[in-house]
Scaffold this motif. Structure first.
Motif, PDB file in Angstrom:
ATOM      1  N   TYR A   2       7.747  23.507  25.622  1.00 27.16           N
ATOM      2  CA  TYR A   2       8.292  24.736  26.185  1.00 27.16           C
ATOM      3  C   TYR A   2       9.345  24.420  27.243  1.00 27.16           C
ATOM      4  CZ  TYR A   2       4.554  27.227  23.795  1.00 27.16           C
ATOM      5  OH  TYR A   2       3.730  27.754  22.851  1.00 27.16           O
TER       6      TYR A   2
ATOM      7  N   ASP B  64      -1.201  35.235  22.924  1.00 21.63           N
ATOM      8  CA  ASP B  64       0.234  35.528  22.866  1.00 21.63           C
ATOM      9  C   ASP B  64       0.828  35.556  24.287  1.00 21.63           C
ATOM     10  OD1 ASP B  64       2.641  36.378  21.508  1.00 21.63           O
ATOM     11  OD2 ASP B  64       2.308  38.292  22.531  1.00 21.63           O
ATOM     12  N   ARG B  67       1.298  32.047  25.595  1.00 19.76           N
ATOM     13  CA  ARG B  67       2.504  31.443  25.025  1.00 19.76           C
ATOM     14  C   ARG B  67       3.746  31.919  25.779  1.00 19.76           C
ATOM     15  NH1 ARG B  67       1.455  32.908  20.082  1.00 19.76           N
ATOM     16  NH2 ARG B  67       0.119  31.113  19.700  1.00 19.76           N
ATOM     17  N   ALA B  95      -1.326  26.898  22.940  1.00 20.31           N
ATOM     18  CA  ALA B  95      -0.406  27.999  23.280  1.00 20.31           C
ATOM     19  C   ALA B  95       0.403  27.665  24.535  1.00 20.31           C
ATOM     20  CB  ALA B  95      -1.189  29.294  23.464  1.00 20.31           C
TER      21      ALA B  95
END
Lengths: 179, 257
Positions: A2, B64, B67, B95
């Motif tokens: 990320y 979700d 994430r 996640a």
């Protein structure tokens, strides 16, 4: 991963030798335990691939430790890119091991710290560390001074977790991508 | 120098922050991602997201959310609430969570702590302990509670804290249910005993009402981190101001501006 999304880099996650050799840059991250991680590198043959890479390579946390010669964590022989041995922090009353949390780094001498403020705070989680040595390009102090970052030729390494080290960590990642 | 950490805690239901927030400058004060990003920008050292949804649908909404938080913020964050298996932890870490916090499931099945730390590494396993000082057949004792502090167990808090460390916890999140919500300060004596016994960091929680309480918990309480929720959400304490206050009193903190 990320963290690379946040800076807009294109990447893939692989243990394939060809893909690694043809990449512009290689990041070798990691959390976990040294002997297990080293056994995995040996199984895939990457223990012999990584030291011969020519593009910029950046190892973080256990990735950095595996780039050293040896780790006291379960007596592990590592890749030996940096000729230094990783040792456990000595037990010291009142100071917990693992070294966990935000600590400042200093004595920079690497392009990865370009535009980083002096004494930038970054996030560490580790019980083993490389002492200050000829490859040290940033230092941190916990119980004793140790190598926060190492560099030799095209090999760069950080003991801390750039991806969760706030704007300082993000700056270091961007600097690596600009090499 | 290793710094003391300030950690805002966000309770999340169906992907939104609950318990109320009071931020006029946010587009949507209930948005857990936006609120977390704002705390990170203000200099929070870490965030905790607690899922208080009970339904299966809520569970996937939470993943979700995890994430989206991971994609947005660049400081560590811990997630907790209803985690009871290796599979739950695996989904949350994949996640993008940096750590998970387990509580009731560790009391029910202490071996879970060993399993999780072996599988994922101690560094990402936080064990939360809710404690109350209550009358027992052996006199007043600090006892571990579950179900949001409503249900007493037969575990004494101080030995339980040592046991979870020995089983592989990487960090302790100690909430004094006696102090929680009072704004009268953290439970200093118990925090100090537990942190003094532990070789892993202790996050103190429950009771923060003003900046001095954080000074107290980092000195007399020997805590490594201080956690609070509503006093940050309602802006009774501003994080940059809190950190400057602590720095002025020689507490090592990460100043970001």
């Amino acid at each position: 991963m990320y963290a690379l999304d946040r800076v807009g880099a294109t990447y893939l996650y692989t243990d394939d030798e060809h893909e690694i050799r043809t990449a512009d840059k290689v990041i070798f991250p990691g959390v976990g335990e040294a002997s297990t991680a080293m056994a995995y590198l040996k199984k895939t043959g990457l223990d012999l691939v990584i030291p011969t890479l020519k593009q910029p390579v950046f190892g973080t946390c256990i990735g950095m430790q595996l780039m050293c010669r040896y780790s006291e964590e379960n007596n592990t022989d590592c890749m030996g890119i940096f000729d230094v041995d990783v040792k456990r922090f000595p037990a010291t009353p009142g100071l917990k091991v693992p070294h966990m949390g935000w600590n400042n780094i200093f004595n920079y001498s690497t392009p990865l710290t370009t535009q980083l403020p002096d004494n930038a705070y970054v996030y560490f989680v580790h019980s083993y560390a490389a002492p200050v040595c000829e490859y040290t390009v940033a230092t941190c102090d916990y119980i004793q001074p140790f190598s926060a970052m190492l560099q030799k030729d095209n090999f760069y390494a950080a003991q801390f977790h750039c991806e969760i080290s706030g704007n300082a960590g993000q700056q270091i990642i961007e600097n690596f991508l600009k090499l | 120098m290793l710094t003391k950490r300030i950690i805002p805690c966000l309770d999340v239901k169906e992907g939104r922050t609950v318990k109320g927030v009071n931020f006029v400058n946010l587009r949507d004060a209930g948005d857990a991602v936006e609120l977390g990003a704002m705390y990170a920008a203000q200099g929070a050292d870490e965030l905790v997201y607690l899922d208080i949804t009970a339904t299966v649908e809520g569970r996937s909404t939470f993943i979700d959310l995890v994430r989206r938080v991971a994609q947005t913020i660049n400081i560590p964050f811990t997630v907790g609430g209803g985690i009871s298996s290796v599979a739950d932890v695996s989904a949350l870490l994949h996640a993008g969570a940096d750590k998970v916090s387990i509580n009731s499931s560790a009391v029910r099945n202490p071996d879970l702590i060993n399993e999780l730390s072996l599988e994922f590494g101690s560094q990402c396993i936080v064990v939360a302990i809710d404690t109350r000082y209550i009358e027992t057949p052996n006199g007043m004792q600090h006892m571990v509670h579950t179900h949001g502090g409503r249900k007493a167990t037969d575990l004494q808090t101080i030995p339980w804290a040592k046991e979870v460390e020995e089983r592989g916890a990487g960090e302790l999140l100690l909430t004094s249910m006696d102090a929680d919500g009072t704004k009268n300060g953290f439970s200093l004596e118990l925090t100090s005993i537990i942190s003094g016994n532990a070789n892993i960091p202790v996050i103190a929680s429950g009771g923060a009402g003003n900046m001095e309480h954080f000074f107290d918990v980092f000195t007399a309480g020997k805590a490594d981190a201080g956690l609070a929720a509503s006093i940050f959400h309602f802006r009774e304490i501003d994080i940059p101001e809190l950190k400057q206050y602590l720095a002025d009193k020689d507490i090592p903190v990460r100043l970001t501006r």
